[in-house]
Design a protein around this motif. Structure first.
Motif, PDB file in Angstrom:
ATOM      1  N   ASN A   1       1.066   8.352  -2.656  1.00 52.25           N
ATOM      2  CA  ASN A   1       0.915   8.052  -4.085  1.00 52.25           C
ATOM      3  C   ASN A   1      -0.557   7.853  -4.461  1.00 52.25           C
ATOM      4  O   ASN A   1      -0.885   7.657  -5.626  1.00 52.25           O
ATOM      5  N   GLY A   2      -1.434   7.898  -3.453  1.00 50.93           N
ATOM      6  CA  GLY A   2      -2.867   7.847  -3.700  1.00 50.93           C
ATOM      7  C   GLY A   2      -3.428   6.477  -4.020  1.00 50.93           C
ATOM      8  O   GLY A   2      -4.607   6.353  -4.360  1.00 50.93           O
ATOM      9  N   LYS A   3      -2.628   5.422  -3.862  1.00 47.76           N
ATOM     10  CA  LYS A   3      -3.066   4.084  -4.227  1.00 47.76           C
ATOM     11  C   LYS A   3      -3.507   3.296  -2.999  1.00 47.76           C
ATOM     12  O   LYS A   3      -2.682   2.865  -2.194  1.00 47.76           O
ATOM     13  N   ALA A   4      -4.805   3.125  -2.857  1.00 44.87           N
ATOM     14  CA  ALA A   4      -5.322   2.313  -1.765  1.00 44.87           C
ATOM     15  C   ALA A   4      -4.854   0.873  -1.956  1.00 44.87           C
ATOM     16  O   ALA A   4      -5.037   0.277  -3.016  1.00 44.87           O
ATOM     17  N   GLY A   5      -4.209   0.327  -0.926  1.00 40.95           N
ATOM     18  CA  GLY A   5      -3.663  -1.016  -1.039  1.00 40.95           C
ATOM     19  C   GLY A   5      -2.226  -1.058  -1.495  1.00 40.95           C
ATOM     20  O   GLY A   5      -1.616  -2.133  -1.506  1.00 40.95           O
ATOM     21  N   ALA A   6      -1.674   0.091  -1.855  1.00 36.01           N
ATOM     22  CA  ALA A   6      -0.279   0.102  -2.324  1.00 36.01           C
ATOM     23  C   ALA A   6       0.363   1.460  -2.095  1.00 36.01           C
ATOM     24  O   ALA A   6       1.093   1.956  -2.943  1.00 36.01           O
ATOM     25  N   ASP A   7       0.111   2.066  -0.939  1.00 40.42           N
ATOM     26  CA  ASP A   7       0.706   3.370  -0.652  1.00 40.42           C
ATOM     27  C   ASP A   7       2.057   3.192   0.033  1.00 40.42           C
ATOM     28  O   ASP A   7       2.474   2.072   0.343  1.00 40.42           O
ATOM     29  N   VAL A   8       2.701   4.295   0.313  1.00 43.33           N
ATOM     30  CA  VAL A   8       4.063   4.261   0.843  1.00 43.33           C
ATOM     31  C   VAL A   8       4.103   3.916   2.335  1.00 43.33           C
ATOM     32  O   VAL A   8       5.147   3.546   2.854  1.00 43.33           O
ATOM     33  N   THR A   9       2.998   4.046   3.055  1.00 44.16           N
ATOM     34  CA  THR A   9       2.942   3.594   4.446  1.00 44.16           C
ATOM     35  C   THR A   9       1.672   2.790   4.672  1.00 44.16           C
ATOM     36  O   THR A   9       0.668   2.968   3.983  1.00 44.16           O
ATOM     37  N   GLY A  10       1.729   1.912   5.663  1.00 39.39           N
ATOM     38  CA  GLY A  10       0.562   1.129   6.030  1.00 39.39           C
ATOM     39  C   GLY A  10       0.718   0.629   7.451  1.00 39.39           C
ATOM     40  O   GLY A  10       1.805   0.678   8.029  1.00 39.39           O
ATOM     41  N   VAL A  11      -0.374   0.156   8.034  1.00 42.14           N
ATOM     42  CA  VAL A  11      -0.345  -0.427   9.371  1.00 42.14           C
ATOM     43  C   VAL A  11      -0.309  -1.939   9.218  1.00 42.14           C
ATOM     44  O   VAL A  11      -1.245  -2.537   8.675  1.00 42.14           O
ATOM     45  N   ALA A  12       0.788  -2.550   9.671  1.00 38.53           N
ATOM     46  CA  ALA A  12       0.995  -3.985   9.493  1.00 38.53           C
ATOM     47  C   ALA A  12       0.823  -4.746  10.798  1.00 38.53           C
ATOM     48  O   ALA A  12       1.148  -4.245  11.879  1.00 38.53           O
ATOM     49  N   VAL A  13       0.320  -5.980  10.687  1.00 38.34           N
ATOM     50  CA  VAL A  13       0.140  -6.873  11.835  1.00 38.34           C
ATOM     51  C   VAL A  13       0.688  -8.252  11.460  1.00 38.34           C
ATOM     52  O   VAL A  13       0.937  -8.550  10.287  1.00 38.34           O
ATOM     53  N   LYS A  14       0.858  -9.112  12.457  1.00 34.72           N
ATOM     54  CA  LYS A  14       1.297 -10.479  12.190  1.00 34.72           C
ATOM     55  C   LYS A  14       0.257 -11.223  11.356  1.00 34.72           C
ATOM     56  O   LYS A  14      -0.936 -10.921  11.407  1.00 34.72           O
ATOM     57  N   LYS A  15       0.721 -12.206  10.617  1.00 32.38           N
ATOM     58  CA  LYS A  15      -0.161 -12.966   9.733  1.00 32.38           C
ATOM     59  C   LYS A  15      -1.344 -13.564  10.475  1.00 32.38           C
ATOM     60  O   LYS A  15      -2.486 -13.559   9.982  1.00 32.38           O
ATOM     61  N   ASP A  16      -1.102 -14.067  11.693  1.00 34.19           N
ATOM     62  CA  ASP A  16      -2.166 -14.726  12.451  1.00 34.19           C
ATOM     63  C   ASP A  16      -2.830 -13.801  13.473  1.00 34.19           C
ATOM     64  O   ASP A  16      -3.538 -14.264  14.368  1.00 34.19           O
TER      65      ASP A  16
END
Length: 325
Positions: A121-136
């Motif tokens: 969707n071209g939105k940096a910070g709000a795309d359809v995929t991302g690389v996620a990690v634990k909060k800490d």
């Protein structure tokens, strides 16, 4: 990779067999509707993710039935598993990420993309995929993924290719990322319990993970190309040659579906409840991809170049014009 493709064929055939096998001849038709014209039974291999919402929405709105097509969707884990089913006539059409299609082509698998599927969707910070990690997690950016264990749904594919590009752009060494294969729906738990350091997630996994406190540290699709064509619907070159009218009808119906979904995102979001377990807050919060009617060839050229750089095509290069145009 050839061995991988052939091995996955057995898995796909088993899945289709469990769903009930139809005629291997895609030109054979079923019962006639009241208008007298025959209805063609069409099986489509899909991944049950947000990206294929236009297909289900188009079926619901009658875009396929109005063209005499009776759809049956059969689920698989990823595009690399769907390709053998299309080539073996278990499916008439399939949905696959574009890297899987390129890999198959350079291996000599006879396939042809017929219509667009999904895009960033071209939105940096709000795309359809991302690389996620634990909060800490000590991981703060894509650069920190070097030397870490990162989950993707399929190895040597669009996920690890674009994650490497994010790491590269952030100044890290992409060759040091340790990729492991985990289904999307298991990724939030894998991150939460520390089985992996990070996970490249699609929706709804990403929204679920974020609701559990996960942080997104990279947006690989946008960072690779904001207009990146992620996936398309494809068929076998055999079907394309033997039944061009069927391919035309499917492509036209799918194009209408993409346009409708783009113009009616609330309806596209709601149709997810018909083929996934997404509901409630997750349904409202999840991010939708882009659904343009046309593929973006420049973005595919960038993706192919990255694949060559990472060595996933062996000593050959994909012929993008033959595959996607």
């Amino acid at each position: 990779m050839q061995r991988r493709i052939l091995g996955l064929a057995a898995v796909v055939i088993t899945v289709v067999g469990a769903a009930g096998c139809g005629s291997s001849d895609p030109a054979e038709s079923g019962s006639s509707p009241s208008g007298g014209s025959k209805t063609t039974q069409v099986k489509v291999g899909i991944i049950p993710i947000v990206d294929v919402a236009p297909l289900y929405l188009g079926e619901k709105k009658g875009f396929f039935s109005s063209r005499g097509l009776d759809l049956e969707m059969v689920s698989a884990q990823g595009g690399a598993a769907i390709i053998p089913g299309v080539v073996s006539d278990q499916f008439q059409f399939g949905f696959s990420n574009t890297t899987s299609l390129m890999i198959a082509q350079v291996k000599g698998v006879p396939i042809k993309s017929v219509v667009n599927g999904a895009a960033s969707n071209g939105k940096a910070g709000a795309d359809v995929t991302g690389v996620a990690v634990k909060k800490d997690s000590p991981i703060k950016s894509a650069k920190d993924l070097a030397g870490r264990k990162v989950a993707v749904n399929l190895l040597q594919n669009i996920g690890d290719t674009t994650v490497r590009e994010s790491v590269r752009q952030a100044g890290g060494d992409p060759s040091e990322v340790k990729f492991v294969e985990i289904p999307f729906d298991q990724m939030p738990a894998a991150v939460a319990d520390g089985r992996v350091d990070a996970a490249w997630m699609g929706e709804p996994a990403m929204t679920i993970a974020k609701s559990q406190g996960a942080r997104v540290v990279a947006w690989p699709f946008v960072e690779t190309d904001p207009k990146l064509t992620l996936a398309t619907y494809f068929t076998s070159t055999k079907l394309a040659q033997q039944n061009p009218e069927l391919v035309k009808k499917f492509s036209e119906a799918m194009t209408e579906s993409l346009q409708y979904a783009s113009e009616h995102p609330d309806e596209a979001r709601q149709v997810l409840t018909s083929y996934t377990k997404i509901s409630g807050d997750v349904l409202e919060k999840l991010t939708l991809p882009g659904w343009p009617a046309e593929v973006d060839m420049a973005s595919l050229e960038k993706l192919a170049s990255l694949g060559e750089q990472d060595g996933i095509f062996g000593d050959k290069k994909p012929d993008l014009d033959a595959l996607f145009s």
